[in-house]
Write a protein that holds these residues in place. Structure first.
Motif, PDB file in Angstrom:
ATOM      1  N   ASP A  23       0.815  -1.222   0.000  1.00 44.12           N
ATOM      2  CA  ASP A  23       0.000   0.000   0.000  1.00 44.12           C
ATOM      3  C   ASP A  23       0.848   1.272   0.000  1.00 44.12           C
ATOM      4  N   PHE A  24       2.171   1.128   0.025  1.00 44.00           N
ATOM      5  CA  PHE A  24       3.047   2.290   0.153  1.00 44.00           C
ATOM      6  C   PHE A  24       3.821   2.573  -1.132  1.00 44.00           C
ATOM      7  N   THR A  25       4.147   3.836  -1.286  1.00 42.75           N
ATOM      8  CA  THR A  25       5.049   4.257  -2.357  1.00 42.75           C
ATOM      9  C   THR A  25       6.236   4.950  -1.701  1.00 42.75           C
ATOM     10  N   LEU A  26       7.352   4.919  -2.397  1.00 44.90           N
ATOM     11  CA  LEU A  26       8.572   5.564  -1.920  1.00 44.90           C
ATOM     12  C   LEU A  26       9.111   6.435  -3.041  1.00 44.90           C
ATOM     13  N   PRO A  27       9.753   7.539  -2.696  1.00 49.38           N
ATOM     14  CA  PRO A  27      10.437   8.286  -3.751  1.00 49.38           C
ATOM     15  C   PRO A  27      11.631   7.441  -4.213  1.00 49.38           C
ATOM     16  N   ALA A  28      11.773   7.273  -5.506  1.00 50.95           N
ATOM     17  CA  ALA A  28      12.856   6.434  -6.041  1.00 50.95           C
ATOM     18  C   ALA A  28      14.162   7.216  -6.117  1.00 50.95           C
ATOM     19  N   LEU A  29      15.252   6.519  -5.999  1.00 54.73           N
ATOM     20  CA  LEU A  29      16.569   7.142  -6.053  1.00 54.73           C
ATOM     21  C   LEU A  29      16.806   7.819  -7.393  1.00 54.73           C
ATOM     22  N   ASP A  30      16.209   7.271  -8.450  1.00 51.28           N
ATOM     23  CA  ASP A  30      16.381   7.850  -9.794  1.00 51.28           C
ATOM     24  C   ASP A  30      15.436   9.014 -10.076  1.00 51.28           C
ATOM     25  N   GLY A  31      14.646   9.415  -9.089  1.00 52.88           N
ATOM     26  CA  GLY A  31      13.759  10.558  -9.244  1.00 52.88           C
ATOM     27  C   GLY A  31      12.314  10.207  -9.492  1.00 52.88           C
ATOM     28  N   GLY A  32      12.004   8.973  -9.790  1.00 52.09           N
ATOM     29  CA  GLY A  32      10.618   8.562 -10.008  1.00 52.09           C
ATOM     30  C   GLY A  32       9.968   8.145  -8.707  1.00 52.09           C
ATOM     31  N   THR A  33       9.060   7.221  -8.819  1.00 44.03           N
ATOM     32  CA  THR A  33       8.362   6.682  -7.657  1.00 44.03           C
ATOM     33  C   THR A  33       8.539   5.175  -7.637  1.00 44.03           C
ATOM     34  N   LEU A  34       8.790   4.656  -6.476  1.00 40.31           N
ATOM     35  CA  LEU A  34       8.893   3.216  -6.273  1.00 40.31           C
ATOM     36  C   LEU A  34       7.568   2.781  -5.642  1.00 40.31           C
ATOM     37  N   ASP A  35       6.677   2.255  -6.476  1.00 41.76           N
ATOM     38  CA  ASP A  35       5.347   1.843  -6.024  1.00 41.76           C
ATOM     39  C   ASP A  35       5.427   0.387  -5.580  1.00 41.76           C
ATOM     40  N   LEU A  36       5.306   0.153  -4.297  1.00 42.95           N
ATOM     41  CA  LEU A  36       5.457  -1.200  -3.776  1.00 42.95           C
ATOM     42  C   LEU A  36       4.329  -2.122  -4.245  1.00 42.95           C
ATOM     43  N   ALA A  37       3.230  -1.561  -4.728  1.00 44.10           N
ATOM     44  CA  ALA A  37       2.147  -2.372  -5.292  1.00 44.10           C
ATOM     45  C   ALA A  37       2.632  -3.165  -6.506  1.00 44.10           C
ATOM     46  N   ALA A  38       3.670  -2.687  -7.164  1.00 37.55           N
ATOM     47  CA  ALA A  38       4.229  -3.397  -8.322  1.00 37.55           C
ATOM     48  C   ALA A  38       4.808  -4.754  -7.915  1.00 37.55           C
ATOM     49  N   TYR A  39       5.064  -4.942  -6.633  1.00 37.31           N
ATOM     50  CA  TYR A  39       5.644  -6.192  -6.134  1.00 37.31           C
ATOM     51  C   TYR A  39       4.614  -7.061  -5.418  1.00 37.31           C
ATOM     52  N   LYS A  40       3.332  -6.730  -5.580  1.00 36.32           N
ATOM     53  CA  LYS A  40       2.268  -7.461  -4.885  1.00 36.32           C
ATOM     54  C   LYS A  40       2.401  -8.961  -5.147  1.00 36.32           C
ATOM     55  N   GLY A  41       2.307  -9.727  -4.073  1.00 40.22           N
ATOM     56  CA  GLY A  41       2.425 -11.171  -4.166  1.00 40.22           C
ATOM     57  C   GLY A  41       3.848 -11.685  -4.086  1.00 40.22           C
ATOM     58  N   ARG A  42       4.812 -10.756  -3.968  1.00 45.36           N
ATOM     59  CA  ARG A  42       6.220 -11.159  -3.871  1.00 45.36           C
ATOM     60  C   ARG A  42       6.744 -10.821  -2.482  1.00 45.36           C
ATOM     61  N   PRO A  43       7.611 -11.668  -1.930  1.00 40.15           N
ATOM     62  CA  PRO A  43       8.225 -11.338  -0.642  1.00 40.15           C
ATOM     63  C   PRO A  43       9.234 -10.199  -0.813  1.00 40.15           C
ATOM     64  N   LEU A  44       9.384  -9.399   0.227  1.00 38.08           N
ATOM     65  CA  LEU A  44      10.282  -8.246   0.188  1.00 38.08           C
ATOM     66  C   LEU A  44      11.237  -8.271   1.371  1.00 38.08           C
ATOM     67  N   LEU A  45      12.424  -7.707   1.151  1.00 45.09           N
ATOM     68  CA  LEU A  45      13.364  -7.397   2.224  1.00 45.09           C
ATOM     69  C   LEU A  45      13.665  -5.912   2.053  1.00 45.09           C
TER      70      LEU A  45
END
Length: 161
Positions: A6-28
């Motif tokens: 449900d969260f987004t992060l500002p991406a290092l490259d200037g865009g947005t890192l939308d964690l929804a893009a990883y839905k269903g995948r484990p994260l560290l």
């Protein structure tokens, strides 16, 4: 119910890192810093990413300047440092705050979900999320990403992937 997706992060490259893009995948997810005694953990994070990405695991670094001002660089400087010194190829967020009133929403949620002791007290706190987006384990700075107990927690979430 709130999940990590449900969260987004500002991406290092200037865009947005939308964690929804990883839905269903484990994260560290880990808060990082380039001038810290734990900075060599980037090497272990990259090793984990290289080993487990084919199983679905996504490693995400969030540079943070909250502890000892150990991440003073710009996004470009952080990116160059990580790639040049550790070959980092996993997704990186832009520098963000992870504690107190200025913490990004993801870390505010983590504190509510996991409690006071799981709050980052230094750089390189590691949070593992299962494929439903729920916190499965967390480790402090002193536990390397390649430690046996960290690997076991990762294997548990990737085996269910």
């Amino acid at each position: 119910m709130t999940t990590v997706y449900d969260f987004t992060l500002p991406a290092l490259d200037g865009g947005t890192l939308d964690l929804a893009a990883y839905k269903g995948r484990p994260l560290l997810i880990t808060n990082t810093a380039s001038q810290c005694g734990f900075t060599p953990q980037y090497e272990g994070l990259q090793a984990i990413w290289s080993q487990f990405k084919k199983t679905g695991l996504v490693v995400i670094g969030i540079p943070c300047n909250d502890f000892g001002q150990q991440e003073p660089g710009t996004s470009a400087e952080i990116s160059t440092f990580c790639h040049k010194n550790y070959g980092v190829s996993f997704p990186m967020a832009a520098r963000s705050s992870v504690k107190g009133n200025t913490a990004i929403p993801l870390f505010t949620w983590l504190t509510k979900e996991l409690g006071f002791f799981a709050q980052p007290r230094w750089n390189f706190y590691k949070y593992i999320f299962d494929k439903q987006g729920q916190p499965a384990a967390w480790f402090s700075s002193i536990t390397p990403p390649t430690a046996n107990r960290t690997r076991k927690a990762i294997e548990k979430v990737v085996c269910s992937y």
